[in-house]
Design an enzyme around this catalytic site. Sequence first.
Site, mmCIF file in Angstrom:
data_model
loop_
_atom_site.group_PDB
_atom_site.id
_atom_site.type_symbol
_atom_site.label_atom_id
_atom_site.label_comp_id
_atom_site.label_asym_id
_atom_site.label_seq_id
_atom_site.Cartn_x
_atom_site.Cartn_y
_atom_site.Cartn_z
ATOM 1 N N LYS A 1 1.666 6.782 -5.232
ATOM 2 C CA LYS A 1 1.831 5.323 -5.219
ATOM 3 C C LYS A 1 1.748 4.738 -6.618
ATOM 4 O O LYS A 1 1.612 3.535 -6.794
ATOM 5 C CB LYS A 1 0.760 4.695 -4.313
ATOM 6 C CG LYS A 1 0.879 5.122 -2.874
ATOM 7 C CD LYS A 1 -0.373 4.848 -2.076
ATOM 8 C CE LYS A 1 -0.382 5.735 -0.834
ATOM 9 N NZ LYS A 1 -1.717 5.785 -0.216
ATOM 10 N N ARG B 1 -12.400 4.250 7.376
ATOM 11 C CA ARG B 1 -11.154 3.503 7.547
ATOM 12 C C ARG B 1 -10.871 3.298 9.020
ATOM 13 O O ARG B 1 -11.137 4.173 9.842
ATOM 14 C CB ARG B 1 -9.977 4.285 6.921
ATOM 15 C CG ARG B 1 -10.212 4.774 5.520
ATOM 16 C CD ARG B 1 -10.419 3.643 4.535
ATOM 17 N NE ARG B 1 -9.271 2.787 4.442
ATOM 18 C CZ ARG B 1 -8.218 3.011 3.650
ATOM 19 N NH1 ARG B 1 -8.177 4.066 2.885
ATOM 20 N NH2 ARG B 1 -7.219 2.160 3.629
ATOM 21 N N ARG C 1 -6.275 -9.346 -4.815
ATOM 22 C CA ARG C 1 -7.623 -8.775 -4.842
ATOM 23 C C ARG C 1 -8.013 -8.144 -6.182
ATOM 24 O O ARG C 1 -9.131 -7.672 -6.323
ATOM 25 C CB ARG C 1 -7.764 -7.749 -3.714
ATOM 26 C CG ARG C 1 -7.896 -8.422 -2.365
ATOM 27 C CD ARG C 1 -7.917 -7.438 -1.235
ATOM 28 N NE ARG C 1 -9.184 -6.731 -1.131
ATOM 29 C CZ ARG C 1 -9.479 -5.919 -0.120
ATOM 30 N NH1 ARG C 1 -8.627 -5.731 0.847
ATOM 31 N NH2 ARG C 1 -10.626 -5.317 -0.081
ATOM 32 N N HIS D 1 -2.183 -16.095 -8.060
ATOM 33 C CA HIS D 1 -2.442 -14.663 -8.068
ATOM 34 C C HIS D 1 -1.575 -13.905 -9.076
ATOM 35 O O HIS D 1 -1.574 -12.685 -9.093
ATOM 36 C CB HIS D 1 -2.252 -14.084 -6.669
ATOM 37 C CG HIS D 1 -3.220 -14.630 -5.673
ATOM 38 N ND1 HIS D 1 -4.568 -14.764 -5.965
ATOM 39 C CD2 HIS D 1 -3.065 -15.097 -4.423
ATOM 40 C CE1 HIS D 1 -5.180 -15.287 -4.912
ATOM 41 N NE2 HIS D 1 -4.295 -15.499 -3.965
ATOM 42 N N PRO E 1 0.770 -1.218 0.000
ATOM 43 C CA PRO E 1 0.000 0.000 0.000
ATOM 44 C C PRO E 1 0.809 1.279 0.000
ATOM 45 O O PRO E 1 0.707 2.080 -0.902
ATOM 46 C CB PRO E 1 -0.790 -0.090 1.303
ATOM 47 C CG PRO E 1 0.022 -0.946 2.185
ATOM 48 C CD PRO E 1 0.923 -1.777 1.326
ATOM 49 N N GLU E 2 1.610 1.464 0.992
ATOM 50 C CA GLU E 2 2.066 2.814 1.262
ATOM 51 C C GLU E 2 3.255 3.219 0.395
ATOM 52 O O GLU E 2 4.002 2.386 -0.109
ATOM 53 C CB GLU E 2 2.421 2.930 2.744
ATOM 54 C CG GLU E 2 1.299 2.465 3.641
ATOM 55 C CD GLU E 2 0.405 3.590 4.095
ATOM 56 O OE1 GLU E 2 0.737 4.755 3.841
ATOM 57 O OE2 GLU E 2 -0.635 3.305 4.709
#
Length: 288
Positions: A57, A278, A128, A109, A2-3
Site C-alpha cells: 500500500k 480488528r 486522521r 484536512h 486502505p486497501e
Amino acid sequence: MPELPEVETVRLQLLNKVVGKKIKKVVVYRLRTVAEDFSFATRLKNKTIKGINRIGKLLIFTFSENSDLFLLAHLKMTGQFFYIDKKGQVVGGGHGNKDNENIIFPHKHSRVAFRFADEGILYFNDMRLFGYLKIANKSEMELAKSRFGPEPIHPEFDTKWFITTLLQKKTAVKVALLNQQFVAGLGNIYVDETLWLAKVLPTRKCNTLTKKEAAAIATASKEIMNESIKVGGTTFQHFIDTNGNKGNFSKFLKVFGKQGTPCPRCKTIIQKTRVAGRGTHFCPKCQK
DNA sequence: GAGAGTGTTGTAAC
DNA sequence: GGTTACAACACTCT
C-alpha cells in the site's frame, strides 16, 4: 484509503495526471504529515515526476532530475490524493467519505499541496494524520520496500512458497494474512472476504490448515484482489462524478460489515468478533 | 458521551 | 527469534 486495490487505482489515476509534470511549489499545511521535514518543500521544488510505483500500500514517486530522490506516500486509514486541474475541476480522488462532497481546496484536512508548472494542483488530504509523505534516498527506499512480502496478485506470485510458509505459522490465519511482511496488500476488509471465499475461519491456526485450504486461500486472495481492483475503480468513478454514490464498495462485499445478515452462500447469519484487535466477520457454518 | 474505525509500528512480555 | 497483546497516532461518525 486502505486497501491495495484502491491504492492501485489512485496510482493509475495519478500516473495519468501528474507524470511528466514539474513541481513549481510545495505547500506543507501540517509538518507532521511530512515527518517534520523542514526541507520537504524545497527538496521537491522544480522536480519533475517521472513515475509512480507501488509496493503493497506504499506509493513510490520517482523524479527525472535526481535518481536518488524518492517520495514515499502512505495513505494509512484516511489519506487521499486529489488532483485539481487549472480550471479547478477535481479529477483525482479518494475513497468516498463525506469529504468528497462540496469540494473546496484546500480544506481543513489538506496536509500538503503540490502546484505544478501547468497550474494543476495535487492535494494530499488526511483526516486522521496517520498517513505520511516522506522523502527518501535509494537505500531508504529499498529499506521501506524490503518490509513488504510478495503480492498475491503479482503474476509471479509463488503459490507453492505461500502454502508452505503459511502452514508453518502458528498464528491465526487472519493475523498471518494481515502481516505485510508475509504477503503485501491484504487489509482487514479483504482478509475477511478472502477467508469467506476460501471457507476458512479467521481464527484457524495456520499450522492446522490442510494444503487444500491453504491453496484455496491463495486462490481466493487473488480473486478478491483482482475483482476488487475493478470495484476500487468503480468507487473511484463514482467519486469523480461526484454523484454522492459512496456505498458502492459494500455492494461487492460478502461478509465485511454484514454481521446480522444471511451468508450469501448458506444463509446462516454472519457473525462479528475481534481477531488481532480488528473487527472480524465470518460465517460460522460454511467457514471451517 | 462512549465506542468503533479501512493501517502500521513500537514495546513489553512470555 | 517467534509470537501475542496492546497502545499509540487524531479525528469523525453512529
